[in-house]
Structure formats: structure tokens, C-alpha cells
Design a protein around this motif. Structure first.
Motif, PDB file in Angstrom:
ATOM      1  N   ILE A 196       0.834  -1.205   0.000  1.00  0.00           N
ATOM      2  CA  ILE A 196       0.000   0.000   0.000  1.00  0.00           C
ATOM      3  C   ILE A 196       0.868   1.255   0.000  1.00  0.00           C
ATOM      4  O   ILE A 196       0.565   2.237  -0.693  1.00  0.00           O
ATOM      5  CB  ILE A 196      -0.935  -0.007   1.226  1.00  0.00           C
ATOM      6  CG1 ILE A 196      -1.881  -1.212   1.152  1.00  0.00           C
ATOM      7  CG2 ILE A 196      -1.724   1.291   1.330  1.00  0.00           C
ATOM      8  CD1 ILE A 196      -2.655  -1.454   2.423  1.00  0.00           C
ATOM      9  N   LEU A 197       1.978   1.211   0.750  1.00  0.00           N
ATOM     10  CA  LEU A 197       2.803   2.400   0.928  1.00  0.00           C
ATOM     11  C   LEU A 197       3.938   2.519  -0.081  1.00  0.00           C
ATOM     12  O   LEU A 197       4.517   3.592  -0.227  1.00  0.00           O
ATOM     13  CB  LEU A 197       3.390   2.398   2.354  1.00  0.00           C
ATOM     14  CG  LEU A 197       2.364   2.432   3.497  1.00  0.00           C
ATOM     15  CD1 LEU A 197       3.056   2.347   4.840  1.00  0.00           C
ATOM     16  CD2 LEU A 197       1.496   3.677   3.414  1.00  0.00           C
ATOM     17  N   GLN A 198       4.266   1.418  -0.763  1.00  0.00           N
ATOM     18  CA  GLN A 198       5.323   1.446  -1.778  1.00  0.00           C
ATOM     19  C   GLN A 198       4.844   0.679  -3.006  1.00  0.00           C
ATOM     20  O   GLN A 198       4.552  -0.510  -2.906  1.00  0.00           O
ATOM     21  CB  GLN A 198       6.622   0.821  -1.239  1.00  0.00           C
ATOM     22  CG  GLN A 198       7.245   1.586  -0.079  1.00  0.00           C
ATOM     23  CD  GLN A 198       8.485   0.885   0.465  1.00  0.00           C
ATOM     24  OE1 GLN A 198       8.787  -0.245   0.097  1.00  0.00           O
ATOM     25  NE2 GLN A 198       9.201   1.578   1.340  1.00  0.00           N
ATOM     26  N   PHE A 199       4.779   1.355  -4.152  1.00  0.00           N
ATOM     27  CA  PHE A 199       4.252   0.714  -5.354  1.00  0.00           C
ATOM     28  C   PHE A 199       4.773   1.443  -6.584  1.00  0.00           C
ATOM     29  O   PHE A 199       5.366   2.527  -6.484  1.00  0.00           O
ATOM     30  CB  PHE A 199       2.719   0.728  -5.343  1.00  0.00           C
ATOM     31  CG  PHE A 199       2.124   2.108  -5.376  1.00  0.00           C
ATOM     32  CD1 PHE A 199       1.759   2.699  -6.580  1.00  0.00           C
ATOM     33  CD2 PHE A 199       1.934   2.827  -4.203  1.00  0.00           C
ATOM     34  CE1 PHE A 199       1.226   3.982  -6.623  1.00  0.00           C
ATOM     35  CE2 PHE A 199       1.406   4.112  -4.232  1.00  0.00           C
ATOM     36  CZ  PHE A 199       1.043   4.689  -5.446  1.00  0.00           C
ATOM     37  N   ASN A 200       4.543   0.854  -7.736  1.00  0.00           N
ATOM     38  CA  ASN A 200       4.860   1.500  -9.010  1.00  0.00           C
ATOM     39  C   ASN A 200       3.569   2.009  -9.639  1.00  0.00           C
ATOM     40  O   ASN A 200       2.571   1.278  -9.684  1.00  0.00           O
ATOM     41  CB  ASN A 200       5.554   0.525  -9.961  1.00  0.00           C
ATOM     42  CG  ASN A 200       6.956   0.169  -9.491  1.00  0.00           C
ATOM     43  OD1 ASN A 200       7.630   0.962  -8.827  1.00  0.00           O
ATOM     44  ND2 ASN A 200       7.401  -1.023  -9.835  1.00  0.00           N
ATOM     45  N   ASP A 201       3.579   3.250 -10.114  1.00  0.00           N
ATOM     46  CA  ASP A 201       2.370   3.806 -10.715  1.00  0.00           C
ATOM     47  C   ASP A 201       2.163   3.258 -12.133  1.00  0.00           C
ATOM     48  O   ASP A 201       2.906   2.371 -12.585  1.00  0.00           O
ATOM     49  CB  ASP A 201       2.416   5.336 -10.725  1.00  0.00           C
ATOM     50  CG  ASP A 201       3.609   5.884 -11.512  1.00  0.00           C
ATOM     51  OD1 ASP A 201       4.161   5.144 -12.357  1.00  0.00           O
ATOM     52  OD2 ASP A 201       3.982   7.048 -11.282  1.00  0.00           O
ATOM     53  N   GLY A 202       1.171   3.787 -12.820  1.00  0.00           N
ATOM     54  CA  GLY A 202       0.842   3.281 -14.148  1.00  0.00           C
ATOM     55  C   GLY A 202       1.962   3.435 -15.156  1.00  0.00           C
ATOM     56  O   GLY A 202       2.016   2.703 -16.154  1.00  0.00           O
ATOM     57  N   ASP A 208       6.310   6.355  -3.109  1.00  0.00           N
ATOM     58  CA  ASP A 208       6.398   6.117  -1.662  1.00  0.00           C
ATOM     59  C   ASP A 208       5.345   6.993  -0.993  1.00  0.00           C
ATOM     60  O   ASP A 208       5.467   8.218  -0.961  1.00  0.00           O
ATOM     61  CB  ASP A 208       7.797   6.464  -1.161  1.00  0.00           C
ATOM     62  CG  ASP A 208       7.995   6.106   0.309  1.00  0.00           C
ATOM     63  OD1 ASP A 208       6.989   5.955   1.026  1.00  0.00           O
ATOM     64  OD2 ASP A 208       9.154   5.986   0.743  1.00  0.00           O
ATOM     65  N   VAL A 209       4.294   6.354  -0.474  1.00  0.00           N
ATOM     66  CA  VAL A 209       3.166   7.111   0.094  1.00  0.00           C
ATOM     67  C   VAL A 209       3.598   7.925   1.300  1.00  0.00           C
ATOM     68  O   VAL A 209       3.111   9.048   1.524  1.00  0.00           O
ATOM     69  CB  VAL A 209       2.025   6.139   0.473  1.00  0.00           C
ATOM     70  CG1 VAL A 209       0.889   6.890   1.161  1.00  0.00           C
ATOM     71  CG2 VAL A 209       1.507   5.427  -0.767  1.00  0.00           C
ATOM     72  N   ILE A 210       4.526   7.391   2.096  1.00  0.00           N
ATOM     73  CA  ILE A 210       4.986   8.129   3.278  1.00  0.00           C
ATOM     74  C   ILE A 210       5.610   9.458   2.860  1.00  0.00           C
ATOM     75  O   ILE A 210       5.316  10.519   3.432  1.00  0.00           O
ATOM     76  CB  ILE A 210       5.993   7.278   4.082  1.00  0.00           C
ATOM     77  CG1 ILE A 210       5.288   6.040   4.647  1.00  0.00           C
ATOM     78  CG2 ILE A 210       6.605   8.098   5.213  1.00  0.00           C
ATOM     79  CD1 ILE A 210       6.212   5.077   5.369  1.00  0.00           C
ATOM     80  N   SER A 211       6.458   9.409   1.835  1.00  0.00           N
ATOM     81  CA  SER A 211       7.099  10.648   1.331  1.00  0.00           C
ATOM     82  C   SER A 211       6.074  11.576   0.687  1.00  0.00           C
ATOM     83  O   SER A 211       6.163  12.804   0.831  1.00  0.00           O
ATOM     84  CB  SER A 211       8.187  10.292   0.316  1.00  0.00           C
ATOM     85  OG  SER A 211       9.208   9.530   0.929  1.00  0.00           O
ATOM     86  N   ILE A 212       5.103  10.985  -0.012  1.00  0.00           N
ATOM     87  CA  ILE A 212       4.066  11.791  -0.663  1.00  0.00           C
ATOM     88  C   ILE A 212       3.277  12.582   0.374  1.00  0.00           C
ATOM     89  O   ILE A 212       3.050  13.789   0.223  1.00  0.00           O
ATOM     90  CB  ILE A 212       3.133  10.886  -1.493  1.00  0.00           C
ATOM     91  CG1 ILE A 212       3.870  10.368  -2.738  1.00  0.00           C
ATOM     92  CG2 ILE A 212       1.870  11.647  -1.913  1.00  0.00           C
ATOM     93  CD1 ILE A 212       3.084   9.336  -3.518  1.00  0.00           C
ATOM     94  N   LEU A 213       2.853  11.915   1.456  1.00  0.00           N
ATOM     95  CA  LEU A 213       2.077  12.595   2.492  1.00  0.00           C
ATOM     96  C   LEU A 213       2.916  13.648   3.212  1.00  0.00           C
ATOM     97  O   LEU A 213       2.423  14.733   3.541  1.00  0.00           O
ATOM     98  CB  LEU A 213       1.547  11.564   3.495  1.00  0.00           C
ATOM     99  CG  LEU A 213       0.500  10.585   2.966  1.00  0.00           C
ATOM    100  CD1 LEU A 213       0.142   9.554   4.027  1.00  0.00           C
ATOM    101  CD2 LEU A 213      -0.754  11.320   2.515  1.00  0.00           C
TER     102      LEU A 213
END
Length: 332
Positions: A196-202, A208-213
Motif C-alpha cells: 500500500i505504501l510502496q508501489f509503481n504507478d501506471g 512512496d506514500v509516506i514521502s508523498i504525504l
């Protein structure tokens, strides 16, 4: 050849023993409802019945595994649904923050609400089911994430088993839970916090969701990251541009990843429901085969018992007439 009374008596006793043994066998079968009661009755059927019992017991355990997996997936889907709503709320707040008429006070209120939503996201990622953390990987007994405060910002962080903060997740937090649903067939059924917190986009770019937030909160403070990546600097116009541009795109990618994970969970749930129906059908088939192997036909055995009883009584009556009195009967 002379036929003596002793020969007649021995033959009579031998036949009577056979009749009695036959009656005993039929009585045992009628009372137990089983064709065989010990391996010596029929070794082949006994071995087959034992194998059927083993297969049925295994199938029942597979059914329990499937039920537990369905419940786990249902809890996982609930958690992902909540996460989707929480990230969607952050996106809505980010859109509101782009309003040109908003001042620092309005943005501070938006930031406070986003901080609250981030705390809720942490709680959702720490959801538990049956004593295990749903998104904790194979390390299901300790929380996968927590919240640390940096200034006025809530930052999601990975948690070690002892509760300390981690900069990167442990490998065990990325591992899949596996269950066996039939002989030789296993499935992976959990979603980890790292997915959920680390993934590759389309486009294949790592996110990295933590960095994004964290970036969203800094942008609401009017700060952007320095060009050399060493820290943050004051730049209100740059922060506003990021909030209405890249930040929204990043949040769309996060929400899209949540939807993808939910679709995967839904597909697995459908597969488990199909496996459950197949398991029930197989168990019924095995039970039917077992019944044919070890259970008796009540009507047939009742008639056989009645016939054997008639033979036994007839043998007693016949022997009384065939065995003639001897000299010993008169020496009294």
C-alpha cells in the motif's frame, strides 16, 4: 464305512458353530451399521475405508482453511475500502487548499484535518483480525506502522517488532501468508502494508506514500524541497503550484493503487468461494464412497439375519430327530 453317533455329533457341533458365528457376524453388522468392524473382516475394504476417513478429515480442514481465508479477505477489503476513503478525503482537502482566496488560517485548518486523516490511515493499516495484524505480512503479532511527529506534522513510519521506528520495512513485513485449500494447492491471500505504501504507478515509476504525504504537509506550510534534496525551503508560490499539480497526480496514483489491490482481493475472494463449493461437493462424494465401502444395506442384512436364524432353529430341530438315543440314555 460305519457312521457312528459320535461322527454325527461332531458334524452337528461343527455346523452349529458355523451357524452361530454367522449369526454373531450379522448381529454385529446390524448393531454397528458397518460392513466391517475390524481389519481382519476384510483387509481390502478396511484399508480403503481408512483412506476415505483420512481424505474426509483432510477435506474438512481444507474447508476450515477456506472459511478463514474468506473472512481474512473480507476484513482486508474493509480495510482497503477505508483507506480509499481516507486518501480520497486528503485529495479533496488538497483541492480545497488550491483556492486562491484561502489564507494561512484556512490552510492551517486543512493541514490539521489532513494530519488527523493520516493518523486514521495509520490505525487502518494496523487493523487486526483473529489476533493478527491484517497488513503486517507474516509478522502478524506486532503493528506494521505507527505515527511520529515532526514539528506539527504527523508522519507514518514503519515499526519494528519491539515498537521502535524503522526507515525501511523488515523483509518479514513483505512476506505473503499462504494456506492450503486442497491437496497440493496453496494460495497467497494477504495484502501487506508495504504494497500500500510502496508501489509503481501506471508509468512504472516507484511511489512512496509516506514521502508523498510528508510532501503534502510541507507544501501546506509553504515549503518545497531544495534542489539538492538536502531539506526544505520557503517558497509559497512553488508550494501552491505543487499542491494543485504534482500532489494531486501523486494522490491519484495512491488511490489507483488501492483500487487495484481491492480488485485483486475481490478476485481472490471469488476464487475462495468457488473452492469452497468444490470442497463441499468433493466431501459429499467421498462420504458417499465411504458409505458404499463400510456401511451395510439394512434391508439386505435383516433378511440375511432372519434366514440365518431360521437355519439355526431348523438345525436344532433336525439334530434332535437325527441323533438317536444311545445306551447311555438308559443307564440312569
Amino acid at each position: 464305512m460305519r457312521v457312528t453317533n459320535k461322527m454325527l455329533s461332531n458334524n452337528f457341533l461343527y455346523d452349529m458353530q458355523n451357524n452361530l458365528q454367522n449369526l454373531k457376524t450379522l448381529q454385529g453388522q446390524l448393531s454397528s451399521g458397518k460392513e466391517i468392524r475390524r481389519p481382519s473382516d476384510d483387509p481390502f475394504k478396511a484399508a480403503r475405508a481408512m483412506q476415505m476417513h483420512t481424505d474426509i478429515s483432510s477435506n474438512k480442514q481444507y474447508n476450515e482453511n477456506i472459511k478463514d481465508t474468506i473472512n481474512w479477505l473480507d476484513q482486508t477489503d474493509t480495510g482497503l475500502k477505508q483507506l480509499g476513503s481516507q486518501f480520497q478525503r486528503i485529495r479533496e482537502l488538497m483541492v480545497s487548499s488550491g483556492n486562491a482566496t484561502y489564507g494561512s488560517d484556512e490552510r492551517q485548518k486543512i493541514k490539521d484535518e489532513i494530519n488527523g486523516v493520516i493518523s486514521n490511515i495509520s490505525q487502518t493499516l494496523n487493523s487486526s483480525f483473529d489476533g493478527k495484524y491484517v497488513f503486517g505480512g507474516t509478522r502478524g503479532t506486532s503493528k506494521p506502522v505507527g505515527i511520529k511527529e515532526e514539528g506539527n506534522n504527523n508522519i507514518i513510519t514503519y515499526k519494528a517488532a519491539d515498537g521502535s521506528n524503522l526507515t525501511v520495512p523488515e523483509d518479514i513485513m513483505k512476506e505473503r501468508l499462504v494456506t492450503e485449500i486442497s491437496q497440493g494447492v496453496t494460495v497467497e491471500y494477504n495484502v501487506t502494508a508495504t504494497e500500500i505504501l510502496q508501489f509503481n504507478d501506471g508509468k512504472g515509476n516507484p511511489q512512496d506514500v509516506i514521502s508523498i504525504l510528508e510532501s503534502k504537509l510541507k507544501h501546506l506550510d509553504g515549503k518545497i524541497k531544495k534542489s539538492d534534496g538536502s531539506g526544505w525551503e520557503e517558497n509559497i508560490s512553488g508550494a501552491n503550484e505543487a499542491l494543485t499539480g504534482q500532489d494531486l497526480a501523486d494522490m491519484d496514483a495512491v488511490i489507483g493503487n488501492i483500487l487495484k489491490l481491492r480488485s485483486q482481493v475481490g478476485a481472490k475472494m471469488n476464487a475462495m468461494k468457488s473452492a469452497k463449493e468444490q470442497n463441499l461437493d468433493e466431501n459429499l462424494n467421498l462420504t458417499d464412497i465411504l458409505s458404499q465401502t463400510e456401511d451395510i444395506d439394512i434391508t439386505e442384512k435383516t433378511m440375511q439375519f432372519a434366514t440365518a436364524q431360521t437355519v439355526y432353529i431348523a438345525a436344532l430341530q433336525t439334530s434332535a430327530k437325527v441323533l438317536q438315543p444311545t445306551l447311555m440314555d438308559y443307564l440312569r
